[in-house]
Design a protein around this motif. Structure first.
Motif, PDB file in Angstrom:
ATOM      1  N   LEU A 189      -2.232  -2.529  -8.612  1.00  0.00           N
ATOM      2  CA  LEU A 189      -2.349  -1.428  -7.663  1.00  0.00           C
ATOM      3  C   LEU A 189      -2.187  -1.940  -6.236  1.00  0.00           C
ATOM      4  O   LEU A 189      -1.451  -1.351  -5.438  1.00  0.00           O
ATOM      5  CB  LEU A 189      -3.703  -0.721  -7.814  1.00  0.00           C
ATOM      6  CG  LEU A 189      -3.952   0.377  -6.828  1.00  0.00           C
ATOM      7  CD1 LEU A 189      -3.985   1.717  -7.550  1.00  0.00           C
ATOM      8  CD2 LEU A 189      -5.253   0.149  -6.115  1.00  0.00           C
ATOM      9  N   LEU A 190      -2.845  -3.045  -5.918  1.00  0.00           N
ATOM     10  CA  LEU A 190      -2.723  -3.625  -4.576  1.00  0.00           C
ATOM     11  C   LEU A 190      -1.289  -4.035  -4.283  1.00  0.00           C
ATOM     12  O   LEU A 190      -0.777  -3.785  -3.189  1.00  0.00           O
ATOM     13  CB  LEU A 190      -3.649  -4.828  -4.421  1.00  0.00           C
ATOM     14  CG  LEU A 190      -5.103  -4.518  -4.159  1.00  0.00           C
ATOM     15  CD1 LEU A 190      -5.945  -5.785  -4.260  1.00  0.00           C
ATOM     16  CD2 LEU A 190      -5.289  -3.876  -2.805  1.00  0.00           C
ATOM     17  N   SER A 191      -0.650  -4.646  -5.232  1.00  0.00           N
ATOM     18  CA  SER A 191       0.730  -5.073  -5.043  1.00  0.00           C
ATOM     19  C   SER A 191       1.639  -3.875  -4.797  1.00  0.00           C
ATOM     20  O   SER A 191       2.509  -3.911  -3.922  1.00  0.00           O
ATOM     21  CB  SER A 191       1.191  -5.845  -6.269  1.00  0.00           C
ATOM     22  OG  SER A 191       2.524  -6.228  -6.130  1.00  0.00           O
ATOM     23  N   GLU A 192       1.418  -2.821  -5.551  1.00  0.00           N
ATOM     24  CA  GLU A 192       2.243  -1.622  -5.431  1.00  0.00           C
ATOM     25  C   GLU A 192       1.986  -0.877  -4.117  1.00  0.00           C
ATOM     26  O   GLU A 192       2.912  -0.476  -3.432  1.00  0.00           O
ATOM     27  CB  GLU A 192       1.919  -0.702  -6.617  1.00  0.00           C
ATOM     28  CG  GLU A 192       2.563   0.646  -6.594  1.00  0.00           C
ATOM     29  CD  GLU A 192       2.033   1.501  -7.744  1.00  0.00           C
ATOM     30  OE1 GLU A 192       1.703   2.666  -7.485  1.00  0.00           O
ATOM     31  OE2 GLU A 192       1.935   0.992  -8.874  1.00  0.00           O
ATOM     32  N   GLU A 193       0.728  -0.711  -3.768  1.00  0.00           N
ATOM     33  CA  GLU A 193       0.356   0.107  -2.612  1.00  0.00           C
ATOM     34  C   GLU A 193       0.524  -0.627  -1.276  1.00  0.00           C
ATOM     35  O   GLU A 193       0.676   0.007  -0.248  1.00  0.00           O
ATOM     36  CB  GLU A 193      -1.094   0.585  -2.740  1.00  0.00           C
ATOM     37  CG  GLU A 193      -1.344   1.527  -3.884  1.00  0.00           C
ATOM     38  CD  GLU A 193      -1.035   2.963  -3.548  1.00  0.00           C
ATOM     39  OE1 GLU A 193      -1.068   3.323  -2.359  1.00  0.00           O
ATOM     40  OE2 GLU A 193      -0.758   3.729  -4.490  1.00  0.00           O
ATOM     41  N   THR A 194       0.442  -1.951  -1.297  1.00  0.00           N
ATOM     42  CA  THR A 194       0.433  -2.707  -0.042  1.00  0.00           C
ATOM     43  C   THR A 194       1.691  -3.532   0.159  1.00  0.00           C
ATOM     44  O   THR A 194       1.654  -4.533   0.871  1.00  0.00           O
ATOM     45  CB  THR A 194      -0.787  -3.641   0.032  1.00  0.00           C
ATOM     46  OG1 THR A 194      -0.664  -4.641  -0.984  1.00  0.00           O
ATOM     47  CG2 THR A 194      -2.079  -2.901  -0.137  1.00  0.00           C
ATOM     48  N   ALA A 195       2.782  -3.122  -0.423  1.00  0.00           N
ATOM     49  CA  ALA A 195       4.018  -3.912  -0.380  1.00  0.00           C
ATOM     50  C   ALA A 195       4.362  -4.386   1.032  1.00  0.00           C
ATOM     51  O   ALA A 195       4.672  -5.553   1.244  1.00  0.00           O
ATOM     52  CB  ALA A 195       5.170  -3.118  -0.978  1.00  0.00           C
ATOM     53  N   GLU A 196       4.286  -3.498   2.015  1.00  0.00           N
ATOM     54  CA  GLU A 196       4.666  -3.850   3.384  1.00  0.00           C
ATOM     55  C   GLU A 196       3.474  -4.175   4.282  1.00  0.00           C
ATOM     56  O   GLU A 196       3.651  -4.484   5.451  1.00  0.00           O
ATOM     57  CB  GLU A 196       5.447  -2.691   4.007  1.00  0.00           C
ATOM     58  CG  GLU A 196       6.718  -2.355   3.268  1.00  0.00           C
ATOM     59  CD  GLU A 196       7.361  -1.089   3.799  1.00  0.00           C
ATOM     60  OE1 GLU A 196       6.954  -0.601   4.874  1.00  0.00           O
ATOM     61  OE2 GLU A 196       8.272  -0.589   3.128  1.00  0.00           O
ATOM     62  N   HIS A 197       2.274  -4.054   3.739  1.00  0.00           N
ATOM     63  CA  HIS A 197       1.081  -4.211   4.576  1.00  0.00           C
ATOM     64  C   HIS A 197       0.067  -5.195   3.996  1.00  0.00           C
ATOM     65  O   HIS A 197      -1.132  -5.022   4.159  1.00  0.00           O
ATOM     66  CB  HIS A 197       0.411  -2.847   4.762  1.00  0.00           C
ATOM     67  CG  HIS A 197       1.290  -1.840   5.417  1.00  0.00           C
ATOM     68  ND1 HIS A 197       2.044  -0.955   4.698  1.00  0.00           N
ATOM     69  CD2 HIS A 197       1.553  -1.608   6.724  1.00  0.00           C
ATOM     70  CE1 HIS A 197       2.728  -0.194   5.525  1.00  0.00           C
ATOM     71  NE2 HIS A 197       2.456  -0.578   6.764  1.00  0.00           N
ATOM     72  N   LYS A 198       0.531  -6.228   3.334  1.00  0.00           N
ATOM     73  CA  LYS A 198      -0.375  -7.206   2.727  1.00  0.00           C
ATOM     74  C   LYS A 198      -1.299  -7.848   3.764  1.00  0.00           C
ATOM     75  O   LYS A 198      -2.430  -8.188   3.465  1.00  0.00           O
ATOM     76  CB  LYS A 198       0.407  -8.273   1.988  1.00  0.00           C
ATOM     77  CG  LYS A 198       1.039  -7.763   0.713  1.00  0.00           C
ATOM     78  CD  LYS A 198       1.551  -8.897  -0.126  1.00  0.00           C
ATOM     79  CE  LYS A 198       2.295  -8.427  -1.342  1.00  0.00           C
ATOM     80  NZ  LYS A 198       1.569  -7.645  -2.272  1.00  0.00           N
ATOM     81  N   HIS A 199      -0.819  -7.966   4.991  1.00  0.00           N
ATOM     82  CA  HIS A 199      -1.611  -8.603   6.043  1.00  0.00           C
ATOM     83  C   HIS A 199      -2.878  -7.813   6.378  1.00  0.00           C
ATOM     84  O   HIS A 199      -3.791  -8.347   6.995  1.00  0.00           O
ATOM     85  CB  HIS A 199      -0.760  -8.781   7.302  1.00  0.00           C
ATOM     86  CG  HIS A 199      -0.318  -7.487   7.914  1.00  0.00           C
ATOM     87  ND1 HIS A 199       0.723  -6.741   7.388  1.00  0.00           N
ATOM     88  CD2 HIS A 199      -0.788  -6.800   8.985  1.00  0.00           C
ATOM     89  CE1 HIS A 199       0.874  -5.651   8.122  1.00  0.00           C
ATOM     90  NE2 HIS A 199      -0.017  -5.660   9.082  1.00  0.00           N
ATOM     91  N   LEU A 200      -2.946  -6.567   5.980  1.00  0.00           N
ATOM     92  CA  LEU A 200      -4.130  -5.748   6.260  1.00  0.00           C
ATOM     93  C   LEU A 200      -5.255  -5.984   5.255  1.00  0.00           C
ATOM     94  O   LEU A 200      -6.348  -5.449   5.425  1.00  0.00           O
ATOM     95  CB  LEU A 200      -3.755  -4.256   6.233  1.00  0.00           C
ATOM     96  CG  LEU A 200      -2.770  -3.779   7.278  1.00  0.00           C
ATOM     97  CD1 LEU A 200      -2.428  -2.317   7.039  1.00  0.00           C
ATOM     98  CD2 LEU A 200      -3.328  -3.986   8.677  1.00  0.00           C
ATOM     99  N   PHE A 201      -4.995  -6.784   4.214  1.00  0.00           N
ATOM    100  CA  PHE A 201      -5.966  -6.927   3.136  1.00  0.00           C
ATOM    101  C   PHE A 201      -6.304  -8.381   2.804  1.00  0.00           C
ATOM    102  O   PHE A 201      -6.218  -8.796   1.646  1.00  0.00           O
ATOM    103  CB  PHE A 201      -5.438  -6.214   1.882  1.00  0.00           C
ATOM    104  CG  PHE A 201      -5.168  -4.773   2.132  1.00  0.00           C
ATOM    105  CD1 PHE A 201      -6.195  -3.855   2.107  1.00  0.00           C
ATOM    106  CD2 PHE A 201      -3.890  -4.348   2.447  1.00  0.00           C
ATOM    107  CE1 PHE A 201      -5.952  -2.527   2.377  1.00  0.00           C
ATOM    108  CE2 PHE A 201      -3.639  -3.017   2.715  1.00  0.00           C
ATOM    109  CZ  PHE A 201      -4.674  -2.097   2.676  1.00  0.00           C
TER     110      PHE A 201
END
Length: 150
Positions: free
Chosen positions: A83-95
């Motif tokens: 889910l994290l990989s799918e939802e945060t594709a362009e925003h990994k730096h926020l997590f």
């Protein structure tokens, strides 16, 4: 008596080792991400048991229950990571703190992710609008200065 104690210890140790090996295999599947689970009470399981076979059965039962719980935990972790990989594709730096909330229900994780991304986008839009306003003011001042110069 000593031999029986050694065998009891061996049965408990075998159960602990089997559980530890199972958890390590699951950790490898989840790339090291793991939720700490309560350790199974193998010693408590054999308490009051008279025969070695009943002790083995009790340890095997506790081991099976602990493995089921560990498998469920690993399944949740895999689903949360997907889910994290799918939802945060362009925003990994926020997590960078995803390990702090990986154990929450999937819907809670989804809501948290979408909320953070929305906040980030709103902040970026606000910065962009402030920059556009600053440029407009500078252009207006420049134009006013040119008008006065004429």
């Amino acid at each position: 008596t000593r031999e029986k104690e050694n065998r009891r210890l061996e049965i408990v140790t075998r159960g602990r080792d089997a559980y530890a090996a199972h958890v390590e295999a699951l950790k490898a599947e989840t790339k090291g991400v793991w939720l700490q689970l309560a350790a199974p009470d193998f010693a408590g399981a054999i308490k009051g048991k008279k025969s070695l076979s009943s002790m083995k059965d009790a340890v095997d039962t506790v081991l099976a229950q602990a493995k089921i719980a560990a498998n469920e935990s690993a399944q949740h972790i895999r689903a949360a990571l997907a889910l994290l990989s799918e939802e945060t594709a362009e925003h990994k730096h926020l997590f960078p703190d995803y390990l702090n909330f990986i154990g929450k229900p999937l819907e809670d994780i989804r809501a948290l992710v979408r909320g953070r991304i929305a906040e980030h986008k709103a902040a970026e839009e606000k910065k962009a609008e402030e920059l556009r306003e600053k440029i407009r003011r500078e252009e207006a001042e420049k134009l006013a200065a040119e008008q006065r110069a004429k």
